[in-house]
Design a protein around this motif. Structure first.
Motif, mmCIF file in Angstrom:
data_model
loop_
_atom_site.group_PDB
_atom_site.id
_atom_site.type_symbol
_atom_site.label_atom_id
_atom_site.label_comp_id
_atom_site.label_asym_id
_atom_site.label_seq_id
_atom_site.Cartn_x
_atom_site.Cartn_y
_atom_site.Cartn_z
ATOM 1 N N GLY A 144 0.672 -1.033 -0.014
ATOM 2 C CA GLY A 144 -0.085 -0.072 0.166
ATOM 3 C C GLY A 144 0.819 1.240 -0.180
ATOM 4 N N SER A 145 1.957 1.047 0.868
ATOM 5 C CA SER A 145 2.904 2.427 0.583
ATOM 6 C C SER A 145 4.303 1.716 1.006
ATOM 7 C CB SER A 145 2.580 3.280 1.743
ATOM 8 O OG SER A 145 2.870 2.851 3.058
ATOM 9 N N GLU A 146 5.407 2.694 0.588
ATOM 10 C CA GLU A 146 6.523 2.153 0.743
ATOM 11 C C GLU A 146 6.955 2.047 2.248
ATOM 12 O OE1 GLU A 146 11.057 2.827 -0.911
ATOM 13 O OE2 GLU A 146 9.871 4.544 -0.925
ATOM 14 N N GLY A 147 6.212 3.066 2.984
ATOM 15 C CA GLY A 147 6.585 2.866 4.349
ATOM 16 C C GLY A 147 6.145 1.708 5.090
ATOM 17 N N GLU A 148 5.046 1.334 4.716
ATOM 18 C CA GLU A 148 4.288 -0.158 5.266
ATOM 19 C C GLU A 148 5.286 -1.196 4.572
ATOM 20 O OE1 GLU A 148 2.098 -0.821 7.339
ATOM 21 O OE2 GLU A 148 2.194 1.344 7.791
ATOM 22 N N PHE A 149 5.956 -1.244 3.514
ATOM 23 C CA PHE A 149 6.763 -2.051 3.031
ATOM 24 C C PHE A 149 8.060 -2.224 3.638
ATOM 25 C CE2 PHE A 149 9.666 -3.939 -0.124
ATOM 26 C CZ PHE A 149 8.940 -5.127 -0.521
ATOM 27 N N ASN A 169 14.225 2.206 3.313
ATOM 28 C CA ASN A 169 13.503 1.973 2.001
ATOM 29 C C ASN A 169 13.767 0.875 1.197
ATOM 30 O OD1 ASN A 169 15.941 2.502 0.132
ATOM 31 N ND2 ASN A 169 15.946 4.441 1.132
ATOM 32 N N SER A 170 12.973 0.775 -0.172
ATOM 33 C CA SER A 170 13.017 -0.442 -0.860
ATOM 34 C C SER A 170 14.013 -0.547 -1.833
ATOM 35 C CB SER A 170 11.878 -0.741 -1.454
ATOM 36 O OG SER A 170 11.335 0.361 -2.399
ATOM 37 N N THR A 171 14.621 0.732 -2.237
ATOM 38 C CA THR A 171 15.585 0.730 -3.438
ATOM 39 C C THR A 171 17.044 0.734 -2.888
ATOM 40 O OG1 THR A 171 15.514 3.279 -3.044
ATOM 41 C CG2 THR A 171 13.908 2.078 -4.419
#
Length: 445
Positions: A144-149, A169-171
Motif C-alpha cells: 500500500g505504501s513504501e513505509g508499510e513495505f 526504503n525498498s531501493t
C-alpha cells in the motif's frame, strides 16, 4: 665408482624435485589462506549448506545500495508464492515512482503514468537494470505504501535471522536523496545498512527459497516500453561485448549496487556442477573492481574446495549408536544417520571432520530409555557435523554444524500386558529384597 656416483646424482635430483613440489604446494596453500580482497568486507558461502568458506570483516554494517533490492525481490516472490499477487497482476505508476523514473540522477528509465504494468514487467526492471521506480511500484502494490513495505522488510530480516540490518526504503537509495518522498516512519537522513554476512544470508534464502529469482538475475537483455533493459552484471555470459573479460563460468546472479556512500558492491552467485557459491564484496572503488574482486572469491571457492560425502547414510559411531528400550520385546535398539552428510571441504581435509550425536531428550523416559513400541526409521535425534581444523568460519545461518536425522534401524514391539505385569511384579519383589538387604546391612555396619 661411476655407477655409485650416477645413483647418487639421481637421488639428489629426485630429492630436489620433491622439495620443489612441496614448496610450491605450500606456497599455493599459503596464498589461498592470505586471499587479498580489495574490498571493505567480503564473504564466500556454500549455497547448498550455508557453510562459510572465507570472510573478511563480514560483520561490518555498511550501506548496501541496490543490493537492498534482494529483500524487495524476496517479498515480491513470497507474495506471488502465497497467491497475494501473480506475475500477470497489473498496477499503475504512482506520483512518487513516476518522480523517481523521470529523474536521471536516479537512473530513471521513464515509466508512463495511467498505464497498466504487470508484476513481471516491473520485476524485470528491478532485477535486470536495478530500476528504482519499478521497485517502489512493486512495494506500493504489495503493502500500500513504501513505509508499510519497509516494516515488512525489517520483519522479514528478523524472521530470516539476518544478524546486522536496517532497512529504511525498498531501493537502496539514501533517504536524504529522496527529499520529502522518504518512506513514512523512517529517518529522513538514514541509509539502509547490511553487513556482508547479512547480504549473503539474504541471498542464500533468495536462491534456495525462490530459485526462479535466478531466471531474472541471469537475463542479459529485455525491454520495457520499447526501451532496452541491459543487465548490470558484467560477469554474465556476454558475447561480443566489452564485458567478456569479466565473464566467469556459472555466474547467474545476483545483485549489483552503487551509491556514493556505499561505493561499488556486488552479491554474486555461480554454479559449477553440483556446487553453488554465493559471494559478497562491499565498498570497492569502481565498477570493474567489484567484479574483479568477486572473481577472486569465486576462483578461490571453486579451486580450493570440493563437494565431498563425509559420512554415508546409515553411518554409526561405534559403541554410541544404541539406546536402551523399556516395555519392549527387545532391551535395546540401534540408530543410524538417515541421510549422507555432504559439504564443501578443502582438498585433503576429510580427516578433520567428525560427527557428534544429539539425542532428543523429549523422546526418552526419566530413566533415559526409549519406550516401546518403536517404529523402524523413527527419529531419535540428530548427528551434527564438526570441523576440527584451525580456522572454522561457521555457517551463515548461525548453525553450529550441518545436521542430519538419527533414526532407528528396526522396530521394537511393546510387551503384552501379561509380560508387563510379570515384569512389574518382579520389579516390586526385587525392590523389596533390596530394601531388606540394605536394612540388615545397616544393622551390622
Amino acid at each position: 665408482m661411476k655407477d655409485v656416483m650416477k645413483k647418487i646424482s639421481i637421488l639428489v635430483v629426485v630429492a630436489l624435485l620433491m622439495i620443489t613440489t612441496f614448496s610450491m604446494n605450500s606456497l599455493t596453500v599459503q596464498a589461498a589462506e592470505t586471499l587479498d580482497v580489495e574490498a571493505e568486507s567480503a564473504i564466500i558461502v556454500d549455497a547448498n549448506t550455508g557453510k562459510i568458506l572465507y570472510e573478511k570483516q563480514s560483520d561490518l554494517k555498511l550501506p548496501p545500495a541496490s543490493m537492498t533490492k534482494m529483500m524487495t525481490e524476496y517479498l515480491v516472490l513470497e507474495a506471488i508464492n502465497e497467491g497475494q499477487i501473480s506475475w500477470d497482476t497489473t498496477t499503475q505508476i504512482g506520483d512518487y515512482a513516476y518522480w523517481l523514473s523521470a529523474n536521471p540522477g536516479f537512473s530513471g528509465i521513464g515509466l508512463i503514468q495511467d498505464k497498466n504494468y504487470t508484476v513481471r514487467q516491473l520485476y524485470e526492471g528491478m532485477a535486470i537494470i536495478s530500476d528504482n521506480a519499478t521497485t517502489v511500484a512493486l512495494a506500493e502494490l504489495i503493502a500500500g505504501s513504501e513505509g508499510e513495505f519497509v516494516k515488512m522488510m525489517n520483519e522479514k530480516a528478523e524472521e530470516l535471522g539476518l544478524p546486522e540490518y536496517k532497512f529504511v526504503n525498498s531501493t537502496g537509495l539514501s533517504n536524504v536523496d529522496l527529499g520529502e518522498n522518504y518512506p513514512e516512519g523512517t529517518d529522513p537522513n538514514a541509509d539502509n545498512l547490511l553487513s556482508a554476512r547479512s547480504a549473503a544470508l539474504l541471498a542464500y534464502h533468495l536462491v534456495n527459497d525462490y530459485p526462479e529469482a535466478l531466471e531474472y538475475s541471469s537475463t542479459l537483455l529485455s525491454e520495457l516500453d520499447g526501451r532496452p533493459l541491459q543487465n548490470l552484471n558484467w560477469m554474465l555470459p556476454w558475447e561480443d561485448n566489452n564485458f567478456t573479460q569479466y565473464r566467469y563460468e556459472g555466474v547467474d546472479g545476483l545483485k549489483t549496487g552503487h551509491t556514493d556512500e556505499a561505493g561499488y558492491c556486488f552479491t554474486g552467485t555461480a554454479k559449477q556442477g553440483d556446487r553453488r557459491i554465493i559471494t559478497v564484496v562491499m565498498k570497492t572503488d569502481s565498477k570493474a573492481k567489484r567484479f574483479n574482486e568477486t572473481k577472486k572469491l569465486m576462483e578461490y571457492g571453486f579451486s580450493q574446495f570440493e563437494t565431498t560425502e563425509l559420512f554415508p547414510a546409515g553411518y554409526q559411531l561405534k559403541k554410541e549408536s544404541i539406546l536402551p528400550v523399556s516395555k519392549g520385546k527387545e532391551e535395546e535398539v540401534e540408530f543410524e544417520t538417515a541421510e549422507p552428510i555432504e559439504t564443501m571441504i578443502k582438498a585433503g581435509e576429510k580427516d578433520l571432520y567428525s560427527i557428534k550425536y544429539e539425542i532428543d531428550e523429549e523422546k526418552l523416559t526419566k530413566d533415559g530409555t526409549l519406550e516401546a513400541p518403536i517404529k523402524a526409521g523413527e527419529k531419535v535425534g540428530e548427528a551434527i557435523l564438526q570441523y576440527n581444523g584451525d580456522i572454522d568460519y561457521g555457517y551463515i545461518n548461525g548453525e553450529s554444524g550441518q545436521r542430519v536425522d538419527l533414526v532407528t534401524t528396526n522396530a521394537v514391539e511393546k510387551l503384552n500386558w501379561f509380560m508387563l505385569t510379570l515384569g512389574a511384579i518382579g520389579d516390586f519383589f526385587s525392590n523389596v529384597f533390596t530394601t531388606v538387604v540394605d536394612f540388615f546391612k545397616g544393622l551390622f555396619s
